[in-house]
Design an enzyme around this catalytic site. Structure first.
Site, PDB file in Angstrom:
ATOM      1  N   GLU A 128      12.695   0.939-129.607  1.00 23.53           N
ATOM      2  CA  GLU A 128      12.759   0.308-131.089  1.00 23.53           C
ATOM      3  C   GLU A 128      11.495   0.718-131.818  1.00 23.53           C
ATOM      4  O   GLU A 128      11.658   0.755-133.126  1.00 23.53           O
ATOM      5  CB  GLU A 128      12.497  -1.152-131.048  1.00 23.53           C
ATOM      6  CG  GLU A 128      13.857  -1.984-130.437  1.00 23.53           C
ATOM      7  CD  GLU A 128      13.718  -3.489-130.595  1.00 23.53           C
ATOM      8  OE1 GLU A 128      12.796  -3.862-130.270  1.00 23.53           O
ATOM      9  OE2 GLU A 128      14.668  -4.271-130.460  1.00 23.53           O
ATOM     10  N   GLU A 171      13.408  -2.479-106.982  1.00 24.34           N
ATOM     11  CA  GLU A 171      12.007  -2.977-107.336  1.00 24.34           C
ATOM     12  C   GLU A 171      11.134  -3.188-106.278  1.00 24.34           C
ATOM     13  O   GLU A 171       9.583  -3.169-106.273  1.00 24.34           O
ATOM     14  CB  GLU A 171      12.389  -4.484-108.055  1.00 24.34           C
ATOM     15  CG  GLU A 171      12.602  -5.293-107.110  1.00 24.34           C
ATOM     16  CD  GLU A 171      12.579  -6.752-107.456  1.00 24.34           C
ATOM     17  OE1 GLU A 171      11.964  -7.790-106.983  1.00 24.34           O
ATOM     18  OE2 GLU A 171      13.500  -6.936-108.563  1.00 24.34           O
TER      19      GLU A 171
END
Length: 307
Positions: A92, A123
Site C-alpha cells: 500500500e 514458518e
C-alpha cells in the site's frame, strides 16, 4: 509424544496469546448477536494495548525514517497472518505515498503463494528468512521488522537475527511480553492484547494490533520523510479515476484554489500533486516547482520556504 512436542506444548502454554478463556467455553451455545457483542467487547482493548507501546513505536519510526532517508529500505518479515499483514502494508505504500518500488518490502514464509494459501512448515525454518533477505540484497542500511503474534516464530526470529548480523536496524512486533523475537531485536514492540476470543486464533486481536502498528509505523515514517503536507497525501500516485479525482481535491484543500486553477496547475506539472500545490502557493511555473522540490529533497514545506 516425543520431547520436541512436549517442549512445544510447554512453550504454547506459557504464551498469553495461547491461553484458554474458560469464561467463553459455552460461547457456541449463545445467540449470534450476543457472540458478536462479546467479540466486539474483546476488540475494544486492542487500541489501548497499542497505546501502551507508543514510546517503542516512536523509536522504531525515527530509526526507520533515518535509514530510508539515507537510501535504506523497510523490510517486513513474518509467517501466516503476520506475514500477510506485512505484505499488505508494503504493497500500500507506493500508491499512497508514491514511494519507490522496493523501498518497503514484505516477506512471507513460503513466498508469494503463502499470501493466499498456507505453506505448511515454512514458518519453522529460519534459514528461509536468511535466504529471502539474501535474495533482496539486504544491507546494513536497511531496517527489518520481524512480525510474529507469539514472538517465537522461527522465520521471524531468523529474519531479525540475520539482519542484525548484517548490521541492519532490527525491530520486533509481537503480542507476548518478553518474547524471543523481542529479545533478538534492537527495538521490541510487544502489544499485550491478552488471550484470543477463539483460543490461539491470533488473526483476531493480535492480528488487529499488528495491523494498527504497521499502519502507524509506515504512515508516520512517510510523514517524517515529507510525503505529506499536513494530513494530505501530497505524494499520492494517481493511477485511476478515483485517485485522479482525489488528487484534484487534495490540491484544492491545500491551496483553496478554484477548480480551474487546480486543473491548470496539475496540467502544468504532469499531474504531480505536490508540484501543483507549489505552483499555486508559490506562484511559480511547473519546471521551477520541480527544481525547488528537488533541492528540498521532496519536502513541500521546505520548498515553499525557498520561494
Amino acid at each position: 509424544m516425543n520431547d520436541q512436542h512436549i517442549d512445544l506444548l510447554s512453550q504454547l502454554d506459557s504464551l498469553m496469546t495461547e491461553r484458554h478463556r474458560a469464561d467463553l467455553a459455552e460461547v457456541d451455545r449463545l445467540p449470534t448477536l450476543e457472540v458478536l457483542r462479546l467479540m466486539n467487547a474483546e476488540d475494544q482493548g486492542v487500541a489501548a494495548a497499542v497505546g501502551r507501546c507508543l514510546p517503542e513505536l516512536a523509536a522504531a519510526v525515527d530509526a526507520v525514517a533515518e535509514r530510508i532517508g539515507r537510501g535504506g529500505r523497510l523490510v517486513y518479515a513474518g509467517a501466516g497472518t503476520a506475514g500477510r499483514l506485512g505484505v499488505l502494508d508494503a504493497s500500500e505504500c507506493p500508491p499512497t505515498f508514491n514511494s519507490p518500488p522496493g523501498q518497503v518490502i514484505g516477506l512471507i514464509a513460503g513466498g508469494p503463494d503463502a499470501v493466499v494459501t498456507a505453506v505448511e512448515g515454512a514458518e519453522d525454518r529460519p534459514e528461509l528468512a536468511a535466504q529471502d533477505l539474501a535474495r533482496i540484497g539486504l544491507t546494513a542500511a536497511d531496517a527489518v521488522v520481524g512480525i510474529s503474534a507469539s514472538g517465537r516464530t522461527p522465520y521471524a526470529i531468523g529474519a531479525v537475527e540475520t539482519a542484525r548480523r548484517a548490521g541492519a536496524m532490527t525491530i520486533a512486533l509481537a503480542c507476548n511480553p518478553g518474547s524471543a523475537l523481542g529479545h533478538a531485536a534492537e527495538i521490541a514492540i510487544e502489544v499485550a492484547v491478552g488471550p484470543e476470543f477463539l483460543t490461539g486464533s491470533t488473526r483476531l486481536k493480535a492480528g488487529t494490533a499488528q495491523k494498527l502498528v504497521l499502519n502507524m509505523l509506515s504512515t508516520v515514517v512517510m510523514i517524517r520523510l515529507g510525503k505529506t503536507f499536513g494530513n494530505l497525501m501530497v505524494d499520492l500516485r494517481a493511477t485511476n479515476d478515483k485517485l485522479r479525482a482525489r488528487s484534484r481535491r487534495i490540491v484544492a484543500l491545500a491551496t483553496g484554489a478554484d477548480d480551474a486553477a487546480v486543473e491548470q496547475a496539475l496540467a502544468a506539472t504532469g499531474g504531480e500533486v505536490k508540484n501543483a500545490i507549489l505552483v499555486i502557493l508559490g506562484a511559480v511555473d511547473g519546471p521551477t516547482a520541480a527544481r525547488l522540490l528537488d533541492h528540498a529533497d521532496g519536502r513541500l514545506r521546505d520548498a515553499l520556504q525557498q520561494v
